[in-house]
Design an enzyme around this catalytic site. Structure first.
Site, PDB file in Angstrom:
ATOM      1  N   GLY A 201       0.726  -1.168   0.130  1.00 31.27           N
ATOM      2  CA  GLY A 201       0.077  -0.087   0.065  1.00 31.27           C
ATOM      3  C   GLY A 201       0.854   1.215   0.047  1.00 31.27           C
ATOM      4  O   GLY A 201       0.596   2.167  -0.651  1.00 31.27           O
ATOM      5  N   HIS A 202       2.008   1.281   0.752  1.00 31.12           N
ATOM      6  CA  HIS A 202       2.578   2.608   0.788  1.00 31.12           C
ATOM      7  C   HIS A 202       3.424   3.191  -0.373  1.00 31.12           C
ATOM      8  O   HIS A 202       4.027   4.193  -0.482  1.00 31.12           O
ATOM      9  CB  HIS A 202       3.606   2.543   2.141  1.00 31.12           C
ATOM     10  N   CYS A 326      16.457   0.104   1.882  1.00 32.81           N
ATOM     11  CA  CYS A 326      16.661  -0.990   2.705  1.00 32.81           C
ATOM     12  C   CYS A 326      18.276  -1.459   2.577  1.00 32.81           C
ATOM     13  O   CYS A 326      18.369  -1.861   3.888  1.00 32.81           O
ATOM     14  CB  CYS A 326      16.086  -2.154   1.961  1.00 32.81           C
TER      15      CYS A 326
HETATM   16  C1  LIG Z   1       9.202  -1.669  -0.926  1.00 28.87           C
HETATM   17  C2  LIG Z   1       9.244  -3.061  -1.774  1.00 28.87           C
HETATM   18  C3  LIG Z   1       8.909  -4.155  -1.122  1.00 28.87           C
HETATM   19  C4  LIG Z   1       8.660  -4.359   0.329  1.00 28.87           C
HETATM   20  O1  LIG Z   1       7.436  -3.745   0.595  1.00 28.87           O
HETATM   21  P1  LIG Z   1       6.958  -3.257   2.088  1.00 28.87           P
HETATM   22  O2  LIG Z   1       5.515  -3.079   2.219  1.00 28.87           O
HETATM   23  O3  LIG Z   1       7.962  -2.176   2.632  1.00 28.87           O
HETATM   24  O4  LIG Z   1       7.411  -4.490   2.949  1.00 28.87           O
HETATM   25  C5  LIG Z   1       9.038  -5.342  -1.824  1.00 28.87           C
HETATM   26  N1  LIG Z   1       9.542  -5.254  -3.133  1.00 28.87           N
HETATM   27  C6  LIG Z   1       9.807  -4.078  -3.779  1.00 28.87           C
HETATM   28  C7  LIG Z   1      10.005  -4.194  -5.153  1.00 28.87           C
HETATM   29  C8  LIG Z   1       9.762  -2.978  -3.102  1.00 28.87           C
HETATM   30  O5  LIG Z   1       9.877  -1.802  -3.735  1.00 28.87           O
END
Ligand SMILES: *Cc1c(COP(=O)(O)O)cnc(C)c1O
Length: 394
Positions: A201-202, A326
């Site tokens: 969602g974010h 990350c």
């Molecule tokens: C941000 C991201 C995730 C992780 O999603 P979260 O909701 O933050 O756990 C996984 N895969 C990709 C490609 C992302 O950009």
């Protein structure tokens, strides 16, 4: 001073409509969706509506949607469920790529420690996996192909529908991490032959802490990562985060409805940025210019240290990233940039600017005024850069 947020691949601001939609679920419709009384049933109805909305945006059915805590959980659950299904058939091989998100890569490494064989396909200099290489890598014991829809660092879009067609033809499950694609590209799970898909969602102006795992009906039995109650048809225990789920559904619906309009605006800003930053001496655009997310710009500037670049840019009002959020905090260069063939040295000097529909032309001009100056300043201070120029090693 103008402050520009150009880090939308890390996270986005909440959409005002999504935020407004969430508010009643904190103190008005606060029942537990599992409760049979009217408070619970009002919550259950909202949960079902959110499920139908998400399904509609993906071309899926409501009962193919499982809500999770985010993209990472959805990726973990998809891969570990495919592994459990594979084990039963004596299959212990998976195919992925070298530039996946760590939620995928680290889950695959966990399987590798348990004796699985993992093939990581190259993504070539343009950051795109080759469909024929996927076909050639599939074996009789392949349990899953997991390839991301669009890369979070360099924005390259993979040939998902073609990969899905091959997997379907060969009878192999296909999962795609569509976290960077959802809300930004048209997704149709049926037309694109996708068995499993993750989103978060974010990354499209919804709240943090809510995600989705789509599973095509009959594709496989999901494994629980969390044991407990029977929520999400027994596949994901724990009382649902209803405010976040409602906000995510509203944000996805909004993003999908305005997708073409937002894409036109954001693409224009992106192309202006790419054009302007290309004028910096020895600048290199990372990833295919053609098959690229509308909001992604990623450059390497040899002779520049990424962390220093980010800090200076931040002090001048530009919030960007030098890899994925990350991995910052560690000094290892991005595995994505290494996968497209950059040297450690050059990968360290990279900059990701990720845009969204609320960015303006004025903000782009500010970035274009600031970045060349900062790159020049850092190069002027860098003995490494002087050495590279002298040796003509750029
Ligand atoms: C941000 C991201 C995730 C992780 O999603 P979260 O909701 O933050 O756990 C996984 N895969 C990709 C490609 C992302 O950009």
């Amino acid at each position: 001073m103008l402050r520009v947020y150009a880090d939308n691949a890390a996270t986005t601001a909440m959409s005002p409509a999504a935020k407004a939609a969430m508010l009643p679920y904190f103190d008005e419709i606060y029942g537990n969706p599992s409760s049979p009384h009217s408070f619970g049933q009002a919550a259950a109805a909202a949960l079902q509506e959110a499920r139908e909305t998400v399904a509609r945006c993906l071309g899926a059915k409501a009962d193919e949607i499982t809500f999770t805590s985010g993209g990472s959980e959805a990726d973990n659950q998809a891969i570990l469920s495919a592994a459990a299904a594979g084990e039963k058939q004596g299959k212990r091989h998976m195919i992925s790529t070298a530039f996946e998100h760590h939620a995928v890569l680290h889950t695959l490494q966990k399987l590798e420690r348990q004796g699985w064989e993992i093939t990581l396909l190259p993504v070539h200099e343009d950051g795109i996996v080759r469909v024929e290489e996927v076909r050639d890598a599939i074996r009789p014991d392949t349990a899953l192909v997991t390839i991301m829809y669009a890369n979070n660092e360099i924005g390259t879009i993979q040939p998902v529908a073609e990969i899905g067609a091959i997997c379907q033809e060969k009878g192999v499950l296909f999962h795609t991490d569509a976290v960077q694609a959802a809300g930004h590209l048209h997704i149709d799970v049926a037309a694109q032959n996708i068995d499993l898909l993750s989103l978060s969602g974010h990354k499209f102006h919804g709240p943090k802490g809510a995600g989705v795992l789509y599973v095509r009906k009959g594709a496989l039995r999901l494994q629980n990562l969390i044991e407990g109650g029977g929520q999400e048809r027994g596949k994901r225990a724990g009382t649902e985060n209803l405010p976040a789920i409602v906000g995510m559904a509203v944000a996805l619906d909004e993003a999908c409805k305005h997708l073409d309009q937002h894409t036109a605006h954001v693409t224009k800003l992106r192309d202006r940025l790419i054009e302007g930053l290309s004028n910096i001496p020895y600048a290199r655009l990372n990833g295919s210019a053609e098959h690229r997310l509308p909001g992604n710009v990623n450059f390497s500037f040899p002779g520049v240290e990424g962390e220093a670049l980010l800090l200076l840019l931040d002090s001048m009002g530009v919030a960007a990233s030098s890899g994925s959020a990350c991995t910052s905090g560690s000094l290892d260069p991005s595995h994505v940039l290494l996968a497209i063939g950059l040297s450690h040295e050059v990968a360290h000097g990279s900059l990701r600017l990720s845009l969204c529909h609320t960015n303006t032309e004025e903000e782009i001009e500010h970035i274009l005024a600031v970045v060349p100056k900062v790159v020049q300043r850092l190069r002027d201070m860098s003995p490494v850069w002087k050495d590279m120029i002298k040796k003509e090693a750029v």
